[in-house]
Design a protein around this motif. Structure first.
Motif, PDB file in Angstrom:
ATOM      1  N   CYS A   1      11.687  79.409  64.083  1.00 25.87           N
ATOM      2  CA  CYS A   1      13.039  78.892  63.844  1.00 25.87           C
ATOM      3  C   CYS A   1      13.215  78.407  62.404  1.00 25.87           C
ATOM      4  O   CYS A   1      14.224  78.714  61.752  1.00 25.87           O
ATOM      5  CB  CYS A   1      13.348  77.765  64.821  1.00 25.87           C
TER       6      CYS A   1
ATOM      7  N   ALA B   1      13.326  81.393  60.037  1.00 22.99           N
ATOM      8  CA  ALA B   1      14.644  82.024  60.051  1.00 22.99           C
ATOM      9  C   ALA B   1      15.668  81.146  59.331  1.00 22.99           C
ATOM     10  O   ALA B   1      16.507  81.644  58.571  1.00 22.99           O
ATOM     11  CB  ALA B   1      15.077  82.276  61.488  1.00 22.99           C
TER      12      ALA B   1
ATOM     13  N   TYR C   1      19.481  83.039  64.365  1.00 26.62           N
ATOM     14  CA  TYR C   1      18.468  83.293  65.384  1.00 26.62           C
ATOM     15  C   TYR C   1      19.000  82.950  66.772  1.00 26.62           C
ATOM     16  O   TYR C   1      19.654  81.938  66.983  1.00 26.62           O
ATOM     17  CB  TYR C   1      17.172  82.527  65.092  1.00 26.62           C
TER      18      TYR C   1
END
Length: 515
Positions: A67, A70, A77
């Motif tokens: 996470c 990204a 995401y």
């Protein structure tokens, strides 16, 4: 400036994450290095700011690096539920336009054939053992340098609603700022109201793919606290972890409260919970008696909020305020509450129930579904999550139900949450749902579907006992005329009930759900 990379500089060896089951620790230095490698990997795959990826894995020690990688690469995401079927996962991957998908070997049943089904995806990465059509995530990440990419830009999530009222909807809320370390409404609320800071030890008992757990955990890591992540919720284990790690903050759902309250009293009393400063709950309505018992047990540390994945508005209430306004979900702290007539859209007077809208909240849209976006938007630009409620003289919101679940029997509107709040307090009930089922004379009648604490109690005697119990506390018209029993209700791991699945059973064969 708030971001794990800052804490990697100042407190590199501090745990950013502790996995409760395995005891595995991820430090801020490790989280920063790995998220840099993930961002580098995304750029090496040709992914640019604004592109989409999807991930499907259990509460895994490497969840957050994906996470954060990204986020610092400017990607959108989509964290997918681990409970999806292959068809549901395929739909979401295609709908969100993912160019890369990351999954774990534990998800193989749902993802095995996705590479053949989802042609838009260029890269398939798997954690753990690799199956045909997928590449090893660990090998791909380890090959990248642990340095920041040159073109960092803040990305964010696009999560899908859990499907409690229909097919999942992708909810996109554009990031407010391009800088990866910029603050926002959520972190501001976490610090200002909940007191989250670098000293926070946050216990997370829910799946990470759900909006609230994911965003709260990332918020704690932005602020430099430590996340203790449960792989699976267990009532007594939760209490043990609070004592062991001296947990200061946590977020739960009401079903977790119910399960803890139904532990033997001796079990509940043996754990030291004095470190708890803030226990937040949301996601589903909490019956008043359950919350009263929790405050009596834990003290005035319990907070509640009302919000959705959409992020268009938030209400919040602390224990003291709630005890003075029992049943409320709080006053608005993001957006302004507007209660409107469902048919005309006109504002309703104080104390009258109608559709709950937020004005001046954050904008959002349902991905690839302008009709749903328009359907949630008032002509004046206000937006709704589809819930029904009213506001009292002091500005406190009370929810009565989701609009889609309202029962109309003989022309009378019945909100099933009232009967559910009564039934869940019966000592023989572990879980329950109240819904409208077809009735030739009245259109709909009220039915309860109950999960008994002991399935051996299921039968006509308990059915009559529960109906009588409900009638002692509510008008007869609000109470179930019949009760069916199930070994387990179809409840989402986050606590939300898939009432749609129950309702569909009773309405099978009807062209419409209105008789």
């Amino acid at each position: 400036m708030l971001h794990p990379y800052i804490h990697a500089r100042t407190t590199p060896d501090k745990p950013a994450l502790i996995c409760a089951g395995s005891g595995q620790v991820v430090t801020y230095r490790e989280l920063d290095d790995r998220s840099n490698q993930v961002a580098q990997l995304f750029r090496s795959l040709g992914l640019q700011s604004g592109d989409h990826i999807a991930l499907m894995l259990e509460n895994h020690p490497r969840y957050f690096e994906i996470c954060w990688g990204a986020q610092r690469a400017g990607l959108i995401y989509t964290a997918m539920s681990t409970r999806l079927t292959e068809g549901e996962a395929s739909y979401i991957v295609d709908d969100c336009g993912a160019k890369a998908v990351i999954a774990s070997k534990a998800m193989v049943a749902a993802v095995r054939h996705l590479p053949a089904a989802c042609k838009c995806v260029k890269t398939w990465l798997m954690l753990g053992d690799v199956i045909e059509g997928w590449s090893a995530y660990e090998t791909a990440v380890d090959a990248q340098p642990a340095v920041r990419i040159a073109d960092e830009r803040a990305g964010g999530d696009m999560l899908y609603s859990s499907g409690t009222t229909g097919r999942p909807k992708g909810v996109f809320v554009p990031p407010e700022f391009t800088a990866i370390d910029a603050s926002g409404p959520m972190t501001d609320t976490m610090t200002r109201l909940y007191g989250v800071d670098a000293n926070t030890v946050y216990l997370s008992p829910a799946p990470m793919y759900h909006a609230a757990p994911l965003r709260f955990n990332l918020g704690v890591q932005r602020l430099g606290g430590t996340v203790v992540m449960m792989e699976h919720f267990d009532a007594e284990e939760y209490l043990r972890l609070v004592e062991r790690y001296r947990i200061s903050h946590s977020q739960l759902v009401p079903t977790m409260f119910v399960r803890m309250l139904k532990l033997p009293e001796a079990t509940r009393k043996q754990y030291d919970l004095s470190s708890l400063r803030c226990a937040i709950h949301a996601a589903a309505p909490c019956p008043v008696p359950i919350k009263e018992q929790m405050i009596a047990w834990w003290g005035p540390v319990i907070w509640e909020y009302y919000a959705g994945t959409e992020g268009n508005g938030v209400t919040i209430v602390n224990s003291t305020q709630w005890l003075a306004h029992k049943g409320t979900v709080g006053c608005a702290v993001i957006g302004e509450l507007k209660i409107c007539d469902d048919e005309t859209g006109e504002l309703l007077p104080q104390g009258q129930s109608g559709t709950v809208y937020f004005a001046n909240g954050r904008p959002f849209s349902y991905h690839n579904d302008p009709a749903k976006t328009a359907g949630s938007t008032h002509p004046l630009g206000w937006t709704t999550l589809g819930d029904v409620g009213y506001v009292d003289a002091e500005g406190y919101l009370y929810l009565t139900d989701r609009k889609a679940y309202m029962i109309i029997s003989g022309g009378v509107n019945i909100y099933p949450q009232e009967a559910e709040n009564v039934l869940i307090n019966h000592p023989k009930v572990a879980d329950c749902a109240v819904l409208g089922v077809p009735n030739e004379e009245f259109g709909e009648e009220v039915k309860a579907v109950v999960q008994p604490r002991d399935m051996r109690d299921a039968g006509p005697a308990l059915e009559q006992e529960l109906i009588a119990y409900c009638r002692e506390q509510l008008s007869h018209i609000k109470c179930p005329k019949s009760v069916d029993f199930e070994a387990e209700l179809p409840r989402h791991a986050t606590g939300k009930l898939y009432k749609r699945l129950l309702k569909d059973r009773y309405w099978a064969g009807h062209a419409s759900k209105i008789v």
